[in-house]
Scaffold this motif. Structure first.
Motif, PDB file in Angstrom:
ATOM      1  N   PHE A  91      -2.414   5.690   8.889  1.00 37.95           N
ATOM      2  CA  PHE A  91      -0.962   5.861   8.818  1.00 37.95           C
ATOM      3  C   PHE A  91      -0.650   6.996   7.846  1.00 37.95           C
ATOM      4  CE2 PHE A  91      -1.716   1.474   9.988  1.00 37.95           C
ATOM      5  CZ  PHE A  91      -0.851   1.296  11.053  1.00 37.95           C
ATOM      6  N   TYR A  92       0.398   7.717   8.178  1.00 36.85           N
ATOM      7  CA  TYR A  92       0.833   8.852   7.353  1.00 36.85           C
ATOM      8  C   TYR A  92       2.074   8.460   6.573  1.00 36.85           C
ATOM      9  CZ  TYR A  92       3.157  13.368   6.416  1.00 36.85           C
ATOM     10  OH  TYR A  92       3.812  14.437   5.830  1.00 36.85           O
ATOM     11  N   MET A  93       2.155   8.929   5.350  1.00 33.56           N
ATOM     12  CA  MET A  93       3.342   8.689   4.536  1.00 33.56           C
ATOM     13  C   MET A  93       3.672   9.947   3.738  1.00 33.56           C
ATOM     14  SD  MET A  93       4.034   5.863   1.547  1.00 33.56           S
ATOM     15  CE  MET A  93       5.682   5.670   0.855  1.00 33.56           C
ATOM     16  N   LYS A  94       4.925  10.361   3.815  1.00 29.72           N
ATOM     17  CA  LYS A  94       5.412  11.430   2.957  1.00 29.72           C
ATOM     18  C   LYS A  94       6.424  10.825   2.005  1.00 29.72           C
ATOM     19  CE  LYS A  94       7.091  16.152   2.735  1.00 29.72           C
ATOM     20  NZ  LYS A  94       7.359  17.400   3.465  1.00 29.72           N
ATOM     21  N   VAL A  95       6.102  10.816   0.733  1.00 26.59           N
ATOM     22  CA  VAL A  95       6.921  10.158  -0.275  1.00 26.59           C
ATOM     23  C   VAL A  95       8.156  11.002  -0.572  1.00 26.59           C
ATOM     24  CG1 VAL A  95       6.975   9.223  -2.613  1.00 26.59           C
ATOM     25  CG2 VAL A  95       4.867   9.096  -1.261  1.00 26.59           C
ATOM     26  N   SER A  96       9.306  10.353  -0.604  1.00 21.33           N
ATOM     27  CA  SER A  96      10.573  11.039  -0.854  1.00 21.33           C
ATOM     28  C   SER A  96      10.999  10.897  -2.314  1.00 21.33           C
ATOM     29  CB  SER A  96      11.670  10.466   0.049  1.00 21.33           C
ATOM     30  OG  SER A  96      11.949   9.113  -0.304  1.00 21.33           O
ATOM     31  N   ASP A  97      11.926  11.742  -2.733  1.00 20.43           N
ATOM     32  CA  ASP A  97      12.490  11.627  -4.086  1.00 20.43           C
ATOM     33  C   ASP A  97      13.179  10.278  -4.268  1.00 20.43           C
ATOM     34  OD1 ASP A  97      11.620  14.142  -4.854  1.00 20.43           O
ATOM     35  OD2 ASP A  97      13.495  15.136  -4.293  1.00 20.43           O
ATOM     36  N   GLU A  98      13.823   9.802  -3.214  1.00 17.34           N
ATOM     37  CA  GLU A  98      14.504   8.508  -3.281  1.00 17.34           C
ATOM     38  C   GLU A  98      13.502   7.388  -3.577  1.00 17.34           C
ATOM     39  OE1 GLU A  98      17.216   5.555  -0.420  1.00 17.34           O
ATOM     40  OE2 GLU A  98      16.511   7.500   0.302  1.00 17.34           O
ATOM     41  N   GLU A  99      12.355   7.415  -2.939  1.00 19.08           N
ATOM     42  CA  GLU A  99      11.336   6.389  -3.169  1.00 19.08           C
ATOM     43  C   GLU A  99      10.767   6.481  -4.575  1.00 19.08           C
ATOM     44  OE1 GLU A  99       9.488   5.778   1.304  1.00 19.08           O
ATOM     45  OE2 GLU A  99       9.112   7.652   0.237  1.00 19.08           O
ATOM     46  N   ARG A 100      10.555   7.700  -5.049  1.00 17.51           N
ATOM     47  CA  ARG A 100      10.053   7.864  -6.419  1.00 17.51           C
ATOM     48  C   ARG A 100      11.075   7.360  -7.435  1.00 17.51           C
ATOM     49  NH1 ARG A 100       7.145  12.515  -4.174  1.00 17.51           N
ATOM     50  NH2 ARG A 100       9.117  13.658  -4.001  1.00 17.51           N
ATOM     51  N   ASN A 101      12.340   7.701  -7.247  1.00 14.02           N
ATOM     52  CA  ASN A 101      13.383   7.267  -8.181  1.00 14.02           C
ATOM     53  C   ASN A 101      13.570   5.756  -8.161  1.00 14.02           C
ATOM     54  OD1 ASN A 101      14.106   9.771  -9.297  1.00 14.02           O
ATOM     55  ND2 ASN A 101      15.411  10.255  -7.544  1.00 14.02           N
ATOM     56  N   HIS A 106       0.830  -1.205   0.000  1.00  6.82           N
ATOM     57  CA  HIS A 106       0.000   0.000   0.000  1.00  6.82           C
ATOM     58  C   HIS A 106       0.867   1.259   0.000  1.00  6.82           C
ATOM     59  CE1 HIS A 106      -3.225  -2.694   2.078  1.00  6.82           C
ATOM     60  NE2 HIS A 106      -3.146  -2.907   0.766  1.00  6.82           N
ATOM     61  N   LYS A 107       2.003   1.202   0.674  1.00  2.00           N
ATOM     62  CA  LYS A 107       2.920   2.336   0.663  1.00  2.00           C
ATOM     63  C   LYS A 107       3.529   2.524  -0.721  1.00  2.00           C
ATOM     64  CE  LYS A 107       5.557   2.762   4.390  1.00  2.00           C
ATOM     65  NZ  LYS A 107       6.448   2.403   5.522  1.00  2.00           N
ATOM     66  N   GLU A 108       3.868   1.414  -1.374  1.00  2.00           N
ATOM     67  CA  GLU A 108       4.423   1.505  -2.729  1.00  2.00           C
ATOM     68  C   GLU A 108       3.381   2.039  -3.707  1.00  2.00           C
ATOM     69  OE1 GLU A 108       8.114   0.463  -4.940  1.00  2.00           O
ATOM     70  OE2 GLU A 108       7.470   1.222  -3.000  1.00  2.00           O
ATOM     71  N   GLN A 109       2.131   1.702  -3.454  1.00  2.00           N
ATOM     72  CA  GLN A 109       1.044   2.235  -4.271  1.00  2.00           C
ATOM     73  C   GLN A 109       1.001   3.763  -4.157  1.00  2.00           C
ATOM     74  OE1 GLN A 109      -2.561   0.086  -3.483  1.00  2.00           O
ATOM     75  NE2 GLN A 109      -3.790   1.251  -4.924  1.00  2.00           N
ATOM     76  N   CYS A 110       1.220   4.281  -2.958  1.00  2.00           N
ATOM     77  CA  CYS A 110       1.232   5.728  -2.757  1.00  2.00           C
ATOM     78  C   CYS A 110       2.422   6.381  -3.452  1.00  2.00           C
ATOM     79  CB  CYS A 110       1.241   6.052  -1.266  1.00  2.00           C
ATOM     80  SG  CYS A 110      -0.313   5.685  -0.427  1.00  2.00           S
ATOM     81  N   VAL A 111       3.552   5.675  -3.520  1.00  2.00           N
ATOM     82  CA  VAL A 111       4.702   6.195  -4.259  1.00  2.00           C
ATOM     83  C   VAL A 111       4.326   6.371  -5.734  1.00  2.00           C
ATOM     84  CG1 VAL A 111       7.087   5.773  -4.977  1.00  2.00           C
ATOM     85  CG2 VAL A 111       6.354   5.164  -2.654  1.00  2.00           C
TER      86      VAL A 111
END
Length: 297
Positions: A257-267, A216-221
Motif C-alpha cells: 500500500f502507498y501512503m503520502k503523508v499530508s501536512d494535516e496528518e502531521r499536524n 501502521h499508517k499513523e506510524q508512517c505519519v
C-alpha cells in the motif's frame, strides 16, 4: 440564478481535485506494483552465493550492537514518544511515558515464537533488498546509504531523536524505521514499512484487507515527522503460504500500500502528542476511551 464565472470556478476546482486524486492514485499504483515486482524478481532467480553481501550484513548487525545512543541528542526531562506507539490512545501514551507496567503483557511460548518468526523475516527482507540491487539486471529499488557511515538506511543505522515545540508543549520523538529506498526510475526516496501476518493467507487478501492498517499508517505519519519523508510503502507478507503445488495459481502472499503523508496528518499527530505531553507534565490522567485499549477499561 447561477453565476457563470462561479460555476466555471467550481467546475475547475472539481477537475483540479480529481486530477490531484488521479495523480496520487497513479503514483500509488506505480510504486506498489514496482515493489511487489521487485521482491518477485529476486525470488525468481537462482539465489547466488555472495560472500561480500553476507559479510556486509554481519558487519551491519555488529555495528548495530555497538551503536551508542548517547550521541543522538536526547534532552533530559522532555517527554518522549515513539512512532510505533503513535496510534495508541492518550491514556495508553500517558502510562507509557510514566513507565507504568501493564499486568496483561505475559506471553505464551507460541506467541513468542510468533514474534521470533516475524523478526526473522524482517532480516531476510533486508538481505533480499541487498541481493536485489546487486544481482538483478534492472532493480526497481536500491537501499539508501547513510552519509556518515555508508551503512544501509534502516533500523539502528538511522535511529534518531527530534525535538518539537507545539501548542506550547515540548516533546521529542525517537525511533527507527524499516528502511529508506530509492526508486530508480525517478530517484525519489521512499520510506519502507514492512509487516508480517502470521495467521492465514486470507488475512492479506483483497476481501479482508482493503487498505493498510490504521496504526501502521499513523506510524508512517510519525516517521514523516522524524525523518522528513512524505512517501511510504507499507508492505505486508503472510507467513502462511498457499499449497506448494499451486505454482502460478497460488494466492498472493504479499500486499503493498502507498501512503503520502499530508501536512494535516502531521499536524493532527503533533496536536495529539502535545496534548499528552501537557497532561504528563501536569500529572493529569487522560480520559478513558471506551474499548480503545486495556488501559481504558
Amino acid at each position: 440564478m447561477v453565476c457563470i464565472g462561479s460555476l466555471i470556478n467550481r467546475v475547475g476546482a472539481k477537475e483540479l481535485r480529481q486530477e490531484v486524486l488521479y495523480d496520487a492514485n497513479d503514483r500509488g499504483k506505480e510504486l506498489t506494483k514496482a515493489i511487489l515486482e521487485h521482491f518477485d524478481a529476486i525470488h525468481s532467480i537462482e539465489e547466488p552465493n555472495d560472500n561480500e553481501i553476507e559479510k556486509y550484513l554481519l558487519m551491519d548487525e555488529l555495528d548495530g550492537l555497538n551503536s551508542d545512543t548517547s550521541k543522538l541528542g536526547f534532552q533530559r526531562g522532555v517527554i518522549t514518544f515513539s512512532p510505533s506507539s503513535a496510534y495508541k490512545c492518550e491514556r495508553e501514551l500517558y502510562f507509557k511515558v510514566k513507565k507504568v507496567e501493564a499486568s496483561f503483557v505475559d506471553r505464551f511460548p507460541y506467541q513468542r515464537r510468533w514474534s521470533r518468526n516475524g523478526s526473522a523475516v524482517h532480516r531476510a527482507v533486508q538481505r533480499d533488498l541487498l541481493y536485489a540491487e546487486t544481482h538483478l539486471d534492472a532493480p526497481k529499488f536500491t537501499v539508501v546509504r547513510t552519509k556518515t557511515t555508508n551503512r544501509p538506511a534502516w533500523e539502528k543505522n538511522i535511529r534518531q531523536v527530534r525535538q518539537f515545540e507545539h501548542q506550547g508543549q515540548r516533546f521529542q520523538l525517537y525511533g527507527m524505521m524499516d528502511g529508506v529506498l530509492q526508486y530508480q526510475p525517478d530517484g525519489s526516496k521512499i520510506g519502507l514499512e514492512f509487516k508480517t501476518k502470521s495467521t492465514t493467507l486470507g488475512v492479506i487478501g483483497e476481501y479482508k484487507m482493503k487498505d493498510a492498517q490504521a496504526d501502521h499508517k499513523e506510524q508512517c505519519v510519525a516517521y514523516s515527522l522524524l525523518f522528513g519523508f512524505d512517501e511510504f510503502l507499507i508492505v505486508y507478507e503472510s507467513l502462511a503460504k498457499d499449497s506448494w503445488t499451486k505454482g502460478a495459481e497460488a494466492k498472493p502472499d504479499m500486499r503493498a500500500f502507498y501512503m503520502k503523508v499530508s501536512d494535516e496528518e502531521r499536524n493532527r499527530l503533533l496536536d495529539k502528542f502535545a496534548d499528552v505531553a501537557g497532561m504528563c507534565y501536569a500529572n493529569e490522567l487522560p480520559r478513558a476511551m471506551v474499548e480503545k485499549c486495556f488501559f481504558c477499561l
